[in-house]
Motif scaffolding. Sequence first.
Motif, short mmCIF file in Angstrom:
data_model
loop_
_atom_site.label_atom_id
_atom_site.label_comp_id
_atom_site.label_asym_id
_atom_site.label_seq_id
_atom_site.Cartn_x
_atom_site.Cartn_y
_atom_site.Cartn_z
N HIS A 63 -56.39 29.85 -30.50
CA HIS A 63 -57.47 30.28 -31.39
C HIS A 63 -58.79 30.24 -30.63
O HIS A 63 -58.81 29.87 -29.45
N HIS A 65 -61.70 28.50 -30.96
CA HIS A 65 -62.64 27.37 -30.92
C HIS A 65 -62.92 26.96 -29.47
O HIS A 65 -62.05 27.02 -28.61
N ASP A 67 -63.13 24.33 -27.79
CA ASP A 67 -62.32 23.35 -27.05
C ASP A 67 -60.96 23.92 -26.63
O ASP A 67 -60.12 23.22 -26.07
N HIS A 68 -60.76 25.22 -26.90
CA HIS A 68 -59.53 25.90 -26.45
C HIS A 68 -59.84 27.12 -25.58
O HIS A 68 -58.91 27.70 -25.00
N HIS A 139 -56.49 27.24 -40.02
CA HIS A 139 -57.49 26.47 -39.27
C HIS A 139 -58.59 27.42 -38.79
O HIS A 139 -59.77 27.08 -38.78
N ASP A 157 -54.24 24.16 -33.13
CA ASP A 157 -54.72 23.17 -34.10
C ASP A 157 -54.17 23.41 -35.49
O ASP A 157 -54.73 22.94 -36.48
N CYS A 239 -58.69 17.27 -36.39
CA CYS A 239 -58.91 18.11 -35.23
C CYS A 239 -60.36 17.89 -34.88
O CYS A 239 -61.22 17.96 -35.74
N CYS A 241 -62.34 19.67 -33.34
CA CYS A 241 -63.07 20.85 -32.88
C CYS A 241 -63.79 21.58 -33.99
O CYS A 241 -63.56 22.75 -34.21
ZN LIG Z 1 -59.66 24.37 -33.52
#
Ligand SMILES: [Zn+2]
Length: 256
Positions: A63, A65, A67-68, A139, A157, A239, A241
Amino acid sequence: MSRFHFPFELEIFVVTELESNSILLYDKDEKEGIIVDCGGSQDKVVQRVKELSLKINHVYYTHGHFDHVDFTGQLAEYLKCPITVHSRDQSVYHKQLAFKKRICKVCNDTSVPDILDHHEGEEFHFGRFKGTIIHTPGHSPGSCSFYIPDILIMTGDTIFAQGVGHTRGPGASRIMLKESIKNKLLILNDGLIVLPGHGPFTTIGAERKYLTQYVSDLPQKGSECTSSSSAPSASTEQCPCDDPTSSSQASENKKS
Ligand SMILES: [Zn+2]
Ligand SMILES: [Zn+2]
């Protein structure tokens, strides 16, 4: 690293203080691999790819976000391969990396490269192995899981060991998350290994009871979600994030 054994090679690089899993999967005989998520500096990942002389076919994001997807620029510079996110998370991806660029004067890699789309049902390949992308929104609108039948699913997530992703970001939906879990994850075999976007491996079987309870108040189609259920809901979502562009809750959900 893991009590599980796979017919392919799998290495996890835990990146950033949010402990995101950046996952390298490869066929060591054919020297072909893919990367799933890159939430922090990819120095170690890139070094490993070089060491192994791997050809990386594709970088997939579970996804959009930060942090990914952070350090996409770094990966794009070194790996001349497609980098993709689900079309419904393209704006999430762009907003989150643009936000970092705006606020962070000393960060490494504040580029926001354009990336391509991937879709529900699309196949991914590395060497002799293949899998399928499953769209598991909730999410975030474009959250996806990466499924290698009878072996492994990488869920980002959407679910964790005894947890599910939060649903506070733009386009997120708790009802959608529950529908994804019920209709797309709980139908899988108990023995299937789950590798989430944060934290340790688990299995569908180990999560079944918890997830079944989590989705037990799923409303019938057309009705609204109620808050009167005894099923776990927002309080069990985890999560770290949160969307930094839309709220001040960024530290609220840090894992202890
Ligand atoms: Zn996320
Ligand atoms: Zn995350």
